[in-house]
Write a protein that holds these residues in place. Structure first.
Motif, mmCIF file in Angstrom:
data_model
loop_
_atom_site.group_PDB
_atom_site.id
_atom_site.type_symbol
_atom_site.label_atom_id
_atom_site.label_comp_id
_atom_site.label_asym_id
_atom_site.label_seq_id
_atom_site.Cartn_x
_atom_site.Cartn_y
_atom_site.Cartn_z
ATOM 1 N N ALA A 56 17.615 25.355 105.782
ATOM 2 C CA ALA A 56 16.542 26.044 105.071
ATOM 3 C C ALA A 56 16.381 25.488 103.654
ATOM 4 O O ALA A 56 15.395 25.783 102.984
ATOM 5 C CB ALA A 56 16.827 27.543 105.020
ATOM 6 N N ARG A 57 17.354 24.698 103.179
ATOM 7 C CA ARG A 57 17.291 24.159 101.812
ATOM 8 C C ARG A 57 16.493 22.866 101.808
ATOM 9 O O ARG A 57 16.876 21.887 102.440
ATOM 10 C CB ARG A 57 18.694 23.910 101.281
ATOM 11 C CG ARG A 57 19.509 25.171 101.183
ATOM 12 C CD ARG A 57 20.724 24.885 100.377
ATOM 13 N NE ARG A 57 20.365 24.323 99.080
ATOM 14 C CZ ARG A 57 20.281 25.049 97.970
ATOM 15 N NH1 ARG A 57 20.542 26.329 97.992
ATOM 16 N NH2 ARG A 57 19.956 24.482 96.838
ATOM 17 N N LYS A 58 15.386 22.876 101.084
ATOM 18 C CA LYS A 58 14.492 21.718 101.083
ATOM 19 C C LYS A 58 15.146 20.502 100.420
ATOM 20 O O LYS A 58 14.780 19.374 100.686
ATOM 21 C CB LYS A 58 13.191 22.070 100.378
ATOM 22 C CG LYS A 58 12.406 23.121 101.148
ATOM 23 C CD LYS A 58 10.947 22.693 101.365
ATOM 24 C CE LYS A 58 10.310 23.432 102.519
ATOM 25 N NZ LYS A 58 10.384 24.880 102.444
ATOM 26 N N ASP A 59 16.132 20.749 99.500
ATOM 27 C CA ASP A 59 16.717 19.620 98.763
ATOM 28 C C ASP A 59 17.885 18.970 99.492
ATOM 29 O O ASP A 59 18.520 18.075 98.967
ATOM 30 C CB ASP A 59 17.181 20.093 97.370
ATOM 31 C CG ASP A 59 18.313 21.093 97.474
ATOM 32 O OD1 ASP A 59 18.367 21.813 98.496
ATOM 33 O OD2 ASP A 59 19.154 21.163 96.552
ATOM 34 N N PHE A 117 15.192 32.360 106.116
ATOM 35 C CA PHE A 117 16.031 31.993 104.966
ATOM 36 C C PHE A 117 15.215 31.275 103.896
ATOM 37 O O PHE A 117 15.405 31.498 102.702
ATOM 38 C CB PHE A 117 17.193 31.090 105.403
ATOM 39 C CG PHE A 117 18.320 31.830 106.059
ATOM 40 C CD1 PHE A 117 18.624 33.133 105.705
ATOM 41 C CD2 PHE A 117 19.093 31.207 107.037
ATOM 42 C CE1 PHE A 117 19.668 33.822 106.314
ATOM 43 C CE2 PHE A 117 20.139 31.884 107.652
ATOM 44 C CZ PHE A 117 20.418 33.187 107.287
ATOM 45 N N SER A 118 14.307 30.392 104.325
ATOM 46 C CA SER A 118 13.581 29.623 103.315
ATOM 47 C C SER A 118 12.545 30.485 102.597
ATOM 48 O O SER A 118 12.001 30.078 101.572
ATOM 49 C CB SER A 118 12.941 28.376 103.922
ATOM 50 O OG SER A 118 12.148 28.734 105.009
ATOM 51 N N LEU B 25 27.555 13.874 92.108
ATOM 52 C CA LEU B 25 27.191 15.218 91.664
ATOM 53 C C LEU B 25 26.533 15.985 92.812
ATOM 54 O O LEU B 25 26.826 17.138 93.069
ATOM 55 C CB LEU B 25 26.230 15.123 90.480
ATOM 56 C CG LEU B 25 26.039 16.395 89.683
ATOM 57 C CD1 LEU B 25 27.317 16.744 88.935
ATOM 58 C CD2 LEU B 25 24.884 16.231 88.699
ATOM 59 N N TYR B 26 25.635 15.249 93.528
ATOM 60 C CA TYR B 26 24.935 15.880 94.639
ATOM 61 C C TYR B 26 25.931 16.374 95.682
ATOM 62 O O TYR B 26 25.863 17.512 96.134
ATOM 63 C CB TYR B 26 23.960 14.871 95.271
ATOM 64 C CG TYR B 26 23.302 15.399 96.518
ATOM 65 C CD1 TYR B 26 22.216 16.261 96.432
ATOM 66 C CD2 TYR B 26 23.783 15.052 97.777
ATOM 67 C CE1 TYR B 26 21.632 16.778 97.566
ATOM 68 C CE2 TYR B 26 23.207 15.554 98.911
ATOM 69 C CZ TYR B 26 22.130 16.423 98.807
ATOM 70 O OH TYR B 26 21.556 16.925 99.946
ATOM 71 N N PHE B 27 26.888 15.518 96.049
ATOM 72 C CA PHE B 27 27.830 15.927 97.097
ATOM 73 C C PHE B 27 28.800 16.994 96.629
ATOM 74 O O PHE B 27 29.203 17.844 97.408
ATOM 75 C CB PHE B 27 28.571 14.714 97.668
ATOM 76 C CG PHE B 27 27.770 14.042 98.728
ATOM 77 C CD1 PHE B 27 27.587 14.660 99.966
ATOM 78 C CD2 PHE B 27 27.149 12.832 98.492
ATOM 79 C CE1 PHE B 27 26.805 14.069 100.939
ATOM 80 C CE2 PHE B 27 26.371 12.236 99.462
ATOM 81 C CZ PHE B 27 26.195 12.855 100.685
ATOM 82 N N SER B 28 29.162 16.940 95.308
ATOM 83 C CA SER B 28 30.074 17.987 94.842
ATOM 84 C C SER B 28 29.394 19.353 94.907
ATOM 85 O O SER B 28 30.049 20.376 95.058
ATOM 86 C CB SER B 28 30.558 17.685 93.424
ATOM 87 O OG SER B 28 29.513 17.955 92.510
ATOM 88 N N GLY B 29 28.061 19.355 94.850
ATOM 89 C CA GLY B 29 27.346 20.621 94.964
ATOM 90 C C GLY B 29 26.936 20.984 96.380
ATOM 91 O O GLY B 29 26.604 22.114 96.665
#
Lengths: 247, 320
Positions: A56-59, A117-118, B25-29
């Motif tokens: 559901a997370r677009k990023d 969820f989104s 940073l992306y993967f740690s989040g």
């Protein structure tokens, strides 16, 4: 009237129901199906949430590839026989798990949940994230409590599909100890095994015809749905409404 | 190294560094999201993609003891056998007949039902009607099959007893191939009409109420409003549902025909799914059954992708 069977019932008689409840195979199947449905709903809900929440997370990087990987299975499948041989190769034939594992995620239900969820506001999670909460904690503590109605809807879809479904048990189960209620019913109704049931209950021998016992079995297995359905109808309808919005 | 080249080198290094740190940073989040997706990905691999590789047995002479991969290749022998088998064509014909009937006569029913339900204004009656209409969707096909055989029985069934009492005739609803198609269709409609109407009813609720008020002022009658205002306003939903149904033309689920068919009506009741089941599990011809299933899967896939493309072109909406 042709042979004395009229349009309206002549008298009220519960002997046929005694036959059904006296039949230990029928009662055994009832308990087996209840256990199966509870385990099935628990596991499917866990898996469906775990799939729907990240997607559901677009990023999320790689989201579209994973979605394609999942949605492709809705439109193309190996079919009945390769599915059967797969269960066989995994050594799951005639097992409880053959009725649980192949259906762990219904892609359709997963997409319903993802759509829901989104639609939740992102700020909810952000504040928790700043406080240093992990994603699992956020999911369990914040997202799921907000999604109770949606979770109930999807859980009901899973429960009904497990309770009513029998194509998998027709294919994978031979051992009569693991007959689901629907499969047992099929033996009685379609394959004419009601005479044996009548013989099990001596007082019923004289008065019952197989048709009556069959009808009693049908009512017996429909009862749970008839009892819970009117109270939960609004949740079912909600599921369809969410499904009609493209996510 | 010249001064400018040095600067450029530093800048590119910084870029590499910053890209790498961004990824980190992306993967740690986000690593927990990927962790959650591991079990589902394994599930789809084991229970969906692995069976797809099992389709190769359509090109093999499958031997139970040797397993999928050790069985000898047989080329197109299986398909030559399938395309010579009259029962295969019968199953295709029956699948198409039932589906076309369901499309032409069955498709408008939930739309009409939604239009009429929309006219019911009182809360309690509307609610009870809806509850009764949705219920069949939740009854298993075993139970529906069992009930159908009791209700439509030639000797003890309530329908034939009534026909016999009034007209002095009995009708072989489930034992004559022609009548069986009729009965199957009636039961299909009964099973799905209420549930399918929900989607149209939700489309109706999103119509702008001002249109109705304007119509009322202009003296539009109830039927006129239904067919000239409500119906055109849910046109998009209707088009999408129609296209989606065309996409399922080659498929009929396994449980409904299996629960309603009997040996007397196989000439019209044997559809592809029940044919595959019979050939595969009862006659143990795994390669043939897989081949037939594969043929169906491919036709189905082409239809779904095709209709979805058309839907996207025409209405801008589709399943994806």
């Amino acid at each position: 009237m042709s042979n004395g069977v009229g349009l309206w019932p002549v008298e009220f008689d519960i002997t046929a129901y005694k036959v059904v409840f006296n039949n230990h195979l029928m009662v055994r199947s009832l308990w087996f199906t209840i256990l199966l449905t509870v385990v099935f709903v628990g596991l499917t809900m866990g898996m469906t949430v775990m799939t729907a929440y990240p997607l559901a997370r677009k990023d999320l990087k790689g989201r579209n590839i994973i979605l394609l990987y999942i949605i492709f299975t809705m439109y193309f499948s190996g079919g009945m026989i390769p599915g059967y041989l797969n269960i066989k190769e995994l050594g799951l034939l005639n097992s409880f798990w053959s009725l649980v594992l192949p259906g762990l995620i219904s892609t359709y239900n997963m997409i319903l949940m993802k759509t829901f969820f989104s639609s939740l506001p992102e700020e909810l999670e952000e504040s928790a994230r700043i406080d240093g909460a992990g994603e699992f904690t956020i999911l369990v503590r914040i997202i799921l409590p907000l999604s109770k109605a949606m979770l109930a809807t999807i859980a009901l879809f899973y429960a009904v599909s497990r309770w009513n479904g029998f194509s998998d048990s027709v294919l994978y189960i031979n051992d009569s100890r693991m007959y689901t209620l629907q499969l047992r019913l099929r033996q009685i109704v379609a394959l004419n095994q009601s005479d044996e049931m009548i013989n099990d209950t001596p007082e019923a021998k004289a008065s019952l015809i197989p048709e009556t016992v069959k009808a009693a079995c049908l009512v017996f297995s429909m009862l749970p749905i008839l009892v819970i359905y009117p109270w939960l109808q609004k949740y079912f309808v909600k599921g369809v409404m969410i499904g009609s919005v493209k996510g | 190294m010249s001064d400018s080249a040095d600067k450029r080198y530093n800048a590119s290094q910084r870029k590499v560094y910053s890209r790498r740190s961004k990824t980190l940073l992306y993967f740690s989040g986000h690593w927990q999201f990927y962790l959650m997706l591991v079990p589902p990905i394994i599930y789809y691999a084991v229970f969906h993609y692995k069976p797809m590789t099992g389709l190769v047995i359509a090109f093999k002479d499958y031997n139970m003891f040797k397993g999928t991969w050790a069985s000898p290749w047989s080329g197109l022998t299986t398909f030559r056998y399938i395309f010579k088998n009259p029962d295969f064509y019968r199953a295709i014909k029956n699948t198409l007949v039932l589906n076309v009937l369901n499309l032409i006569l069955g498709f408008p029913m939930p739309i009409l039902l939604a239009l009429f339900l929309n006219e019911l204004k009182t809360g309690v009656i509307k609610k009870i009607t809806q509850t009764i209409l949705y219920l069949p969707h939740f009854i298993s096909w075993v139970i529906i099959g069992g009930m159908a055989y009791q209700i439509f029985s030639m000797t003890t069934g309530i329908v034939n007893n009534a026909l016999n009492a009034v007209f002095g005739i009995t009708v072989p609803f489930l034992t004559n191939p022609g009548w069986w198609v009729f009965t199957y269709f009636i039961i299909s409609v009964w099973h799905s009409i209420g549930w399918s109407a929900i989607i149209y009813m939700s489309a109706i609720t999103s119509i702008d109420q001002e249109i109705y008020e304007a119509a009322k002022v202009d003296g539009s009658t109830r039927f006129h409003t239904m067919f000239f205002i409500t119906l055109p306003n849910i046109k998009n939903t209707i088009v999408i549902m129609l296209i989606l149904q065309v996409g399922t033309m080659a498929t009929i689920g396994f449980e409904q025909p299996l629960s309603l068919q009997n040996s007397a009506v196989m000439s019209t009741a044997d559809v592809i799914s029940t044919f595959v089941y019979r050939v595969g599990t009862q006659n143990a011809k795994y390669s043939v059954a897989t081949g037939v299933g594969m043929f169906q899967s491919i036709i189905n896939f082409i239809l779904v992708v095709g209709t979805n493309t058309i839907s996207n072109r025409l209405t801008g909406q589709g399943i994806w």
